[in-house]
Scaffold this motif. Structure first.
Motif, PDB file in Angstrom:
ATOM      1  N   GLY A  46      83.552  31.579  37.822  1.00 52.81           N
ATOM      2  CA  GLY A  46      84.883  31.863  38.388  1.00 52.81           C
ATOM      3  C   GLY A  46      85.259  33.322  38.502  1.00 52.81           C
ATOM      4  O   GLY A  46      86.155  33.667  39.265  1.00 52.81           O
ATOM      5  N   GLY A 145      81.391  41.486  42.237  1.00 52.47           N
ATOM      6  CA  GLY A 145      82.798  41.866  42.378  1.00 52.47           C
ATOM      7  C   GLY A 145      82.914  43.376  42.472  1.00 52.47           C
ATOM      8  O   GLY A 145      81.936  44.074  42.759  1.00 52.47           O
ATOM      9  N   TYR A 146      84.094  43.923  42.175  1.00 48.15           N
ATOM     10  CA  TYR A 146      84.287  45.359  42.419  1.00 48.15           C
ATOM     11  C   TYR A 146      84.986  46.091  41.282  1.00 48.15           C
ATOM     12  O   TYR A 146      85.354  47.237  41.425  1.00 48.15           O
ATOM     13  N   TYR A 147      85.163  45.418  40.153  1.00 49.90           N
ATOM     14  CA  TYR A 147      85.900  46.126  39.087  1.00 49.90           C
ATOM     15  C   TYR A 147      85.329  45.791  37.720  1.00 49.90           C
ATOM     16  O   TYR A 147      84.591  44.827  37.546  1.00 49.90           O
ATOM     17  N   ARG A 297      96.673  47.833  50.534  1.00 60.14           N
ATOM     18  CA  ARG A 297      96.704  46.398  50.789  1.00 60.14           C
ATOM     19  C   ARG A 297      98.151  45.910  50.866  1.00 60.14           C
ATOM     20  O   ARG A 297      98.998  46.316  50.065  1.00 60.14           O
ATOM     21  N   VAL A 357      75.041  47.731  37.282  1.00 63.54           N
ATOM     22  CA  VAL A 357      73.576  47.561  37.210  1.00 63.54           C
ATOM     23  C   VAL A 357      72.918  48.881  37.643  1.00 63.54           C
ATOM     24  O   VAL A 357      73.213  49.405  38.717  1.00 63.54           O
ATOM     25  N   TRP A 396      88.673  38.184  50.990  1.00 61.82           N
ATOM     26  CA  TRP A 396      87.384  38.664  50.484  1.00 61.82           C
ATOM     27  C   TRP A 396      86.230  37.789  50.976  1.00 61.82           C
ATOM     28  O   TRP A 396      85.188  38.268  51.434  1.00 61.82           O
TER      29      TRP A 396
END
Ligand SMILES: Cc1cc2nc3c(=O)[nH]c(=O)nc-3n(C[C@H](O)[C@H](O)[C@H](O)COP(=O)(O)OP(=O)(O)OC[C@H]3O[C@@H](n4cnc5c(N)ncnc54)[C@H](O)[C@@H]3O)c2cc1C
Length: 508
Positions: A46, A145-147, A297, A357, A396
């Motif tokens: 999730g 994801g991005y954070y 946004r 990573v 997204w």
């Protein structure tokens, strides 16, 4: 020390959030016979929708586009609550049998590509103790994801230590927090703040949204009545497709109008605010942003909930700069004092490239901030690697799913042609560097240097346009002269095992 047998997969997906589960479904259904696993750092599916537990947590885009194109969203609410989204992701994983491919508590920390072996050696911290484990794969796909998950962004507020109440970041919401009858200040004006304020105002004594400057806010119906009607007489799948396209077109028009006719859109946003707020309300101080529409946004509120809470007197907005926290609340530079029992710092996220990573290619460390993004899905000169990043101006998943279908196309093309390696060849010297995300929000600007870059020319542009991207990703030629394919045979698993054992033998 002996190394245990290294497992090999054709494809390793990193992350079991909305994107990683979608990627698993796509690989499974479109790349028959490919072995794959999903490595997930946490102990559940999730991602975002499992991590965030603050009151009112919900999507701020519609679920016909935030959901997958291949699995209809059936709930009445199109702007959905976090738990409903989490259930949808989990149900999808179960329905497609992707859940059995997930390895939990596997945090990918590094991946080493060697051209000689034509494989990735993936380094993982496994289990609660973080024991080192390796996997190998032919293709690595980051759906991270991005954070950062471990900590959100909280600026150091002057005098924070003086505050006698509770101070909270929405990324780590305390389960035991009882805010009924309490005075709450929510610092921020973004999606999280506009969600928290009406939700907490239901039981709190009063909630103040304290913002340095306002955001554009658009009210949308939580329940899409066109959806309700269509579902009555159309099959689920067809209704979902129609609703998805309706919302793609609406959001595209809204975005294009915002960029091309900003004055018209500013007028529209102002009208919405004026119409929803009490007569005489100081709209220009609290709801007139200093930036152009879509420089940041857009904040969506379902059924005007934020405005209703303000109208009902249960919530209010304060706009100004914090001078200091005090024992009883916050003092602004204007001299205004806001008393609080609880302060919530809805001040945003800390962006993180590629889930942290560390990639190396033939021994050379890859600096994400010095790479160029290819078709919004791969990185220049990095072989057999893709990563998933969504839209900032739309849902997204629209872009995430395009990335996954592109990866599947690529894998099938390689299989048909007997290719083992693909790499977008990039000469950075010839490209004009631009930031990856065209937003000027604080969290984006803080991270811009560490994120991959886009350029001003194809295929290195990161577009914010689903329709154009769909054409490129689904129909564009793979042999475009930039993406180079090689037939080199990968190392056998026995050879890889031998290499890793030798590398670790010094630790015996
Ligand atoms: C509160 C909130 C609300 C949002 N609402 C919307 C919305 O309404 N509409 C919209 O379009 N977007 C929204 N977003 C953006 C949102 O993050 C995406 O919509 C979507 O959930 C991203 O899915 P993802 O799987 O790509 O990333 P995530 O949900 O972040 O999942 C990434 C997964 O990868 C795992 N992972 C990361 N790094 C590693 C690693 N090194 N090794 C192993 N596993 C790793 C994480 O543990 C996580 O499970 C929202 C974001 C937040 C924070």
């Amino acid at each position: 020390m002996r190394t245990s047998a290294i497992e090999h997969f054709d494809v390793l997906i990193v992350g079991a959030g909305l994107s990683g589960i979608g990627a698993g479904c796509r690989v499974q259904t479109r790349c028959a016979g490919k072995s794959y696993a999903i490595l997930e750092a946490r102990d559940d599916i999730g991602g975002t929708w499992d991590l965030f537990r603050y009151p009112g947590i919900r999507s701020d885009s519609d679920m016909f586009t935030l959901g997958y194109p291949f699995r209809p969203w059936k709930d009445a609410k199109a702007i959905a609550d976090g738990p409903a989204i989490l259930k949808y992701v989990k149900d999808t994983a179960r329905e497609f049998g992707v859940d059995s491919h997930i390895r939990f508590r596997q945090r990918v920390v590094g991946a080493r590509w060697t051209s000689e072996d034509a494989r990735w050696l993936v380094e993982v911290e496994s289990g609660a103790e973080g024991a080192r484990v390796q996997y190998t794969c032919n293709f690595l796909y980051g759906c991270t994801g991005y954070y950062r998950y471990d900590a959100g962004y909280a600026p150091s507020f002057p005098g924070a230590a003086n505050f006698g109440g509770r101070f909270i970041h929405p990324q780590h919401w305390p389960e035991d927090l009882d805010y009924a009858g309490k005075r709450v200040v929510v610092i921020g004006s973004g999606a999280t703040a506009v969600t928290l304020v009406p939700a907490m105002a239901e039981t709190a004594a009063h909630v103040t949204m304290l913002q340095r400057s306002p955001s554009y806010i658009l009210s949308v119906p939580a329940v899409d009545h066109i959806a309700e009607r269509l579902r009555r007489f159309l099959p689920e799948g067809l209704a979902h497709r129609i609703l998805r396209w309706k919302n793609i077109l609406v959001s595209t028009v809204l975005y294009q109008l915002s960029r091309r006719r900003p004055e018209f859109m500013k007028g529209l946003f102002r009208k919405i605010a004026v119409g929803n707020l009490p007569a005489g309300y100081d709209v220009d101080t609290h709801f007139k942003p200093k930036y152009e529409p879509w420089d940041q946004r857009l904040c969506l509120v379902p059924d005007s909930d934020l405005f209703k809470a303000i109208r009902g007197g249960r919530a209010s907005v304060a706009t100004g700069e914090i001078e200091t926290f005090t024992e009883c609340g916050i003092r602004l530079r204007s001299g205004e004092e806001i008393e609080a029992d609880i302060i919530v710092s809805a001040t945003g996220l800390r962006m993180l490239a590629l889930g942290g990573v560390k990639l190396t290619v033939d021994g050379a460390a890859v600096e994400p901030g010095r790479t160029f993004i290819y078709k919004g899905a791969m990185l220049g000169n990095i072989p057999n690697f893709a990563f998933c990043v969504g839209y900032t101006n739309a849902s997204w998943t629209l872009r995430a799913d395009l990335s996954s279908t592109f990866v599947c196309r690529l894998l099938n093309h390689m299989k048909r042609g007997g290719y083992r390696v693909c790499r977008p060849v990039c000469d950075p010297a010839g490209l004009e560097e631009r930031p990856l995300l065209g937003l000027n929000s604080g969290y984006v600007l803080r991270a811009a240097a560490d994120l991959p870059k886009q350029a001003s020319e194809k295929p290195w542009i990161m577009r914010q346009n689903y329709i154009l991207d769909m054409i490129t990703m689904k129909l564009g030629r793979l042999n475009d002269g930039v993406l180079k394919f090689e037939k080199k045979l990968p190392a056998t698993q026995a050879e890889m095992q031998e290499k890793v054992s030798t590398a670790y033998s010094g630790n015996d």
